[in-house]
Design an enzyme around this catalytic site. Sequence first.
Site, PDB file in Angstrom:
ATOM      1  N   TYR A 138       0.852  -1.210   0.000  1.00 57.92           N
ATOM      2  CA  TYR A 138       0.000   0.000   0.000  1.00 57.92           C
ATOM      3  C   TYR A 138       0.879   1.248   0.000  1.00 57.92           C
ATOM      4  O   TYR A 138       0.637   2.197   0.740  1.00 57.92           O
ATOM      5  CB  TYR A 138      -0.926   0.039   1.225  1.00 57.92           C
ATOM      6  N   LYS A 182      21.959  -8.348  21.094  1.00 52.16           N
ATOM      7  CA  LYS A 182      20.642  -7.892  21.573  1.00 52.16           C
ATOM      8  C   LYS A 182      19.735  -9.119  21.575  1.00 52.16           C
ATOM      9  O   LYS A 182      18.577  -9.066  21.159  1.00 52.16           O
ATOM     10  CB  LYS A 182      20.104  -6.785  20.643  1.00 52.16           C
ATOM     11  N   ASP A 215      22.541  -1.793  24.207  1.00 47.40           N
ATOM     12  CA  ASP A 215      22.214  -0.635  25.059  1.00 47.40           C
ATOM     13  C   ASP A 215      23.227  -0.503  26.205  1.00 47.40           C
ATOM     14  O   ASP A 215      23.686   0.606  26.522  1.00 47.40           O
ATOM     15  CB  ASP A 215      20.771  -0.709  25.583  1.00 47.40           C
ATOM     16  N   ASP A 239      27.677   0.470  13.276  1.00 49.52           N
ATOM     17  CA  ASP A 239      27.530   1.803  12.696  1.00 49.52           C
ATOM     18  C   ASP A 239      27.279   2.823  13.803  1.00 49.52           C
ATOM     19  O   ASP A 239      27.941   3.868  13.891  1.00 49.52           O
ATOM     20  CB  ASP A 239      26.345   1.771  11.713  1.00 49.52           C
ATOM     21  N   ASP A 243      30.127   5.790  15.939  1.00 49.92           N
ATOM     22  CA  ASP A 243      30.012   7.245  16.049  1.00 49.92           C
ATOM     23  C   ASP A 243      30.269   7.671  17.498  1.00 49.92           C
ATOM     24  O   ASP A 243      30.861   8.725  17.745  1.00 49.92           O
ATOM     25  CB  ASP A 243      28.613   7.736  15.623  1.00 49.92           C
TER      26      ASP A 243
END
Length: 346
Positions: A138, A182, A215, A239, A243
């Site tokens: 859609y 994770k 985390d 990634d 940073d």
Amino acid sequence: MIAGDGVGQEVIPEAKRVLNRAGQKYGFTCQFQDFDWGAEYYFANGRMMPQNALDLLRPSDAILLGAVGHPDIPDHVTLNGLLLPIRRTFDQYANVRPAVLYEGVCSPLAGRKAGDIDMVIVRENTEGEYSQVGGFVYHHQPEEVAIQTSVFTRRGVERIIRFAFELAVKRNKKRRVTSITKSNAQGYSMVLWDSVFEDVAGQYPQIETESLLVDAAAMNFIRRPESFDVVVGSNLFGDILSDISAILVGSMGLAPSANLDPLRRFPSMFEPVHGSAPDIAGRGIVNPLATIFSAGMMLDHLELPEAGAAVDQAIVKALASGRARTADLGGTSSTSQAGDAVLEAL
Ligand SMILES: NC(=O)c1ccc[n+]([C@@H]2O[C@H](COP(=O)([O-])OP(=O)(O)OC[C@H]3O[C@@H](n4cnc5c(N)ncnc54)[C@H](O)[C@@H]3O)[C@@H](O)[C@H]2O)c1
């Protein structure tokens, strides 16, 4: 050489100057072939690089890239039109991103001094969350549905984790590999990741290991950055965390990276972690050191380790002397002055 867009056009010439000087000093000659691909090429031709671009790159020993990205082109077009096809076609499965706190550079973390932070992020670079598998249903309608699938293969996971262990052995520093996971929430892909990590770790009893949820890793990068040596993560996790590690050691303008085909079947690609920085492009103030560091990593990969180490040392010296302090490092050096300082140190 693909200088690319924005500040890419300013940092690549500085890296070339340093490579030429290193060549004079260590007895090799660089043959540069420049490709004018990127945003301007897109505006003229409707694509980021020509159809046969990968064939043109294939005979190179290595690729040095500045940055790609333009405010008038959606970022997924620039990324999927240039960077990702190069990484995937040349099976550059190991993205290596060192983060070292050097003398003369301030970490945003209080109380950290030169040498306290010395880690390298190894990011899976060909599959995982960036596999581009999915679609819209859609599309462009109010009930739009987007499905994006991650692809984790045992082969892909195993080879990147093994690469990380080999790197920890080669670095011979803290001899520790941290796995980023994770698996509490991603009960398939990350469970496979954990199981492969455990298998490979068993083959390197001399290397200490640690497994952190992504985390918790983000928190621990801030809380105890000095504890990390080699950190291995999936495409997305690597990634994002790289940073954080880049800014911990002072600036994105100092963060280099290598996209390696460790099996040397194809050219590997070297590039700064930062993007085209349109906010400062064209002003002669961009920090060229991340690109020069990347060029040093390229020399190392091209089996010119002495020259690679000399380029590294020249940057370290230029930083310590305060003569390569561009605006991002709180100074007033221009791009070419920073390049000059490295050349003189070399
Ligand atoms: N590998 C790549 O080519 C790459 C990587 C990241 C972003 N991008 C693209 O670059 C464009 C800009 O993205 P962004 O703004 O999110 O990231 P960016 O890395 O270009 O810039 C982020 C911030 O850091 C500063 N900065 C970055 N590198 C610097 C340097 N060497 N010296 C001094 N300051 C520096 C910039 O001025 C900016 O304020 C986008 O189109 C994006 O898609 C490309």
